[in-house]
Design an enzyme around this catalytic site. Structure first.
Site, PDB file in Angstrom:
ATOM      1  N   ASP A 264       0.807  -1.226   0.000  1.00 25.99           N
ATOM      2  CA  ASP A 264       0.000   0.000   0.000  1.00 25.99           C
ATOM      3  C   ASP A 264       0.843   1.281   0.000  1.00 25.99           C
ATOM      4  OD1 ASP A 264       0.936  -0.658   2.526  1.00 25.99           O
ATOM      5  OD2 ASP A 264      -0.847   0.042   3.578  1.00 25.99           O
ATOM      6  N   GLU A 347      11.222  -4.060  12.524  1.00 30.71           N
ATOM      7  CA  GLU A 347      12.384  -3.436  11.858  1.00 30.71           C
ATOM      8  C   GLU A 347      13.599  -3.491  12.769  1.00 30.71           C
ATOM      9  OE1 GLU A 347       9.496  -1.909  12.515  1.00 30.71           O
ATOM     10  OE2 GLU A 347       8.599  -1.165  10.651  1.00 30.71           O
TER      11      GLU A 347
HETATM   12  N1  UDP Z   1      -0.420  -7.488   5.949  1.00 26.58           N
HETATM   13  C1  UDP Z   1      -0.510  -8.863   5.976  1.00 26.58           C
HETATM   14  N2  UDP Z   1      -1.411  -9.447   6.823  1.00 26.58           N
HETATM   15  C2  UDP Z   1      -2.223  -8.734   7.648  1.00 26.58           C
HETATM   16  C3  UDP Z   1      -2.122  -7.335   7.620  1.00 26.58           C
HETATM   17  C4  UDP Z   1      -1.193  -6.736   6.767  1.00 26.58           C
HETATM   18  O1  UDP Z   1       0.182  -9.544   5.233  1.00 26.58           O
HETATM   19  O2  UDP Z   1      -3.019  -9.317   8.389  1.00 26.58           O
HETATM   20  C5  UDP Z   1       0.544  -6.842   5.034  1.00 26.58           C
HETATM   21  C6  UDP Z   1      -0.053  -5.669   4.241  1.00 26.58           C
HETATM   22  O3  UDP Z   1      -0.555  -6.111   3.003  1.00 26.58           O
HETATM   23  C7  UDP Z   1       1.141  -4.736   4.089  1.00 26.58           C
HETATM   24  C8  UDP Z   1       1.960  -5.032   5.341  1.00 26.58           C
HETATM   25  O4  UDP Z   1       1.561  -6.301   5.831  1.00 26.58           O
HETATM   26  O5  UDP Z   1       1.900  -5.027   2.939  1.00 26.58           O
HETATM   27  C9  UDP Z   1       1.741  -3.990   6.437  1.00 26.58           C
HETATM   28  O6  UDP Z   1       0.378  -3.933   6.753  1.00 26.58           O
HETATM   29  P1  UDP Z   1      -0.451  -2.578   6.745  1.00 26.58           P
HETATM   30  O7  UDP Z   1      -0.157  -1.804   5.502  1.00 26.58           O
HETATM   31  O8  UDP Z   1      -1.870  -2.908   7.001  1.00 26.58           O
HETATM   32  O9  UDP Z   1       0.152  -1.907   8.014  1.00 26.58           O
HETATM   33  P2  UDP Z   1       0.672  -0.422   8.234  1.00 26.58           P
HETATM   34  O10 UDP Z   1       1.313   0.038   6.972  1.00 26.58           O
HETATM   35  O11 UDP Z   1      -0.527   0.373   8.568  1.00 26.58           O
HETATM   36  O12 UDP Z   1       1.621  -0.577   9.325  1.00 26.58           O
HETATM   37 MN    MN Z   2       0.727   0.004   5.070  1.00 28.57          MN
END
Ligand code: UDP
Ligand code: MN
Length: 438
Positions: A264, A347
């Site tokens: 995203d 990280e």
């Molecule tokens: N993701 C995943 N499983 C989940 C939630 C998120 O594989 O249950 C992936 C999501 O597609 C993204 C990454 O993990 O590539 C980080 O998640 P998200 O973007 O929702 O988190 P944020 O960026 O808000 O920390």
């Molecule tokens: Mn994200």
């Protein structure tokens, strides 16, 4: 994304804290000396009568051995008590008072300049080895792109490969986000896309989608272990990234550059040219992170000296997943590379497991002055359900095929019994389904 919800890890001495405690020790040795001795005297005077009662004497006398012995024992026990109190206070202060001290695992020695020596990644913070079953759904190492940007693919043959790891999961925004990302990656030469889907089974729709772009790719199914699904916050995208790390390990890839690129985010094409020459670990700012809307290394004289990020929580490396890239030649020297299931600390712990030192970081993006990646987020909504009689979802109109595809993508589904009745209109007026579709 890290959040203040998370608890810090176990403490470890740091450069900042060592200095702080050293100053306090000095203070205690000088100005604190009178206070400590008067405190001792106070304890001593309270103590004496008890000792006298115990020995049966009436008054203390310097010449009487038993009294002196009793007083000495008392002094010693109060000394021990005092010592225990001081140690206790230090302990409590260390864990709870200083946020900077928390969360530092015992993973590396520090030299006189406050620089951590690398370690072999074997410690309690790195968690279990990467040993999940690796489920490959489809893969193609072939680059079928003829032109990339304005040059034939062959013009890029000498460049190191970027292994772009994308964790993804089924939801209604998944396909549009992966498409948007793919149309960025199509412009990037020498890129291998590792797409790891947070799902038990292989998604054949994704197989078709990914192979259609002509970018070298591997699609794997890597579900989050069920015990973490219920936890709040859950370790998002960790199982998937671990699967990709395992893929790299199994393929024995010790060249090129690793980058964790969520599905995203928004990527500037210049990011890829910047990270491609990473020697060990490069770092750069990420826009739209948390409260400051940015997470960025602080750079002085071309060197990373600290970090600006609104959520420190004891993290030695308070960076976003999108804010660094790693040389695989470097990473392969650390057999215990890991990304533990520790929400908010992924990280930090990953970077700790590869023994990074702050003086080794290569700042990118014009010394971290440019934003080349944005932590954009999509508003998540549940997959839609639309009431549309299945008897009309056949070849008589486009709607049958369309809803079939929407269902495959996890965007929407048609139902005979559930959801709001689909509004079909003509000339601004609602029409019955049968009038239009039968
Ligand atoms: N993701 C995943 N499983 C989940 C939630 C998120 O594989 O249950 C992936 C999501 O597609 C993204 C990454 O993990 O590539 C980080 O998640 P998200 O973007 O929702 O988190 P944020 O960026 O808000 O920390
Ligand atoms: Mn994200």
């Amino acid at each position: 994304m890290p959040s203040a919800y998370y608890q810090p890890l176990e403490p470890q001495a740091s450069d900042d804290n060592d200095e702080r405690w050293a100053i306090e020790d000095d203070d205690e040795q000088s100005s604190g000396r009178t206070e400590r001795s008067s405190q001792y005297q106070h304890l001593h005077t309270r103590c004496y009568p008890q000792q006298l009662l115990a020995t049966g004497d009436q008054l203390p006398s310097m010449g009487m051995a038993p009294r002196l012995r009793g007083a000495g024992t008392c002094r010693r026990s109060y000394c021990i008590m005092l010592l225990l109190i001081v140690v206790g206070v230090c302990f409590v202060g260390y864990f709870f008072v200083s946020p900077q001290s928390a969360g530092r695992g015992d993973d590396g020695a520090e030299d006189a300049n406050g620089i951590y020596e690398p370690h072999n990644g074997k410690d309690s913070t790195t968690g279990h080895a990467l040993n999940e079953p690796l489920h490959i759904c489809s893969e193609s190492p072939e680059d079928r792109r003829v032109y990339i940007q304005d040059k034939p693919r062959s013009a890029y043959a000498q460049l190191p490969v970027i292994y772009f790891v994308t964790p993804t999961y089924p939801r209604r925004e998944q396909i549009p986000e992966l498409k948007r990302l793919a149309y960025t990656l199509l412009h990037v030469p020498r890129l291998y896309w590792l797409v790891a889907n947070d799902q038990e089974r292989c998604d054949t729709f994704l197989d078709t989608l990914l192979s259609g772009f002509g970018i070298p790719y591997a699609h794997m199914a890597s579900p989050m272990p069920s015990e973490f699904r219920k936890s709040k916050p859950a370790p998002r995208g960790v199982a998937n990234r671990r699967a990709a790390l395992q893929w790299l390990h199994q393929q024995n890839i010790t060249n090129g550059v690793l980058y964790f690129g969520d599905d995203d985010n928004t990527y500037d094409l210049r990011l890829f040219s910047e990270i491609r020459q990473t020697q060990r670990v490069s770092m750069f700012p990420v826009g739209l992170i948390a409260e400051y809307a940015v997470s960025v290394p602080v750079v002085r004289d071309g060197k990373v000296v600290a970090f600006l990020d609104s959520w420190v929580a004891g993290r030695r490396w308070p960076v976003d997943m999108a804010g660094f890239a790693v040389s695989l030649a470097y990473m392969s020297q650390y057999p215990n590379v890991n990304m533990p299931y520790k929400p908010g600390y992924e990280e930090d712990l990953f970077l700790r497991s590869i023994g990074l030192r702050i003086d080794q970081i290569e700042p990118k993006g014009a010394n971290c002055t440019e934003i080349l990646v944005w932590h954009t987020q999509t508003k998540n909504k549940k997959s839609a359900v639309v009431r549309l009689n299945s008897e009309f979802l056949d070849g008589r109109s486009n709607l049958g095929a369309l809803f079939q595809s929407l269902k495959l993508m996890g965007v929407a589904s048609a139902s005979d019994t559930e959801g709001p009745v689909a509004m079909i209109s003509k000339n601004g007026k609602s029409k019955s389904h049968s009038f239009i579709l039968s």
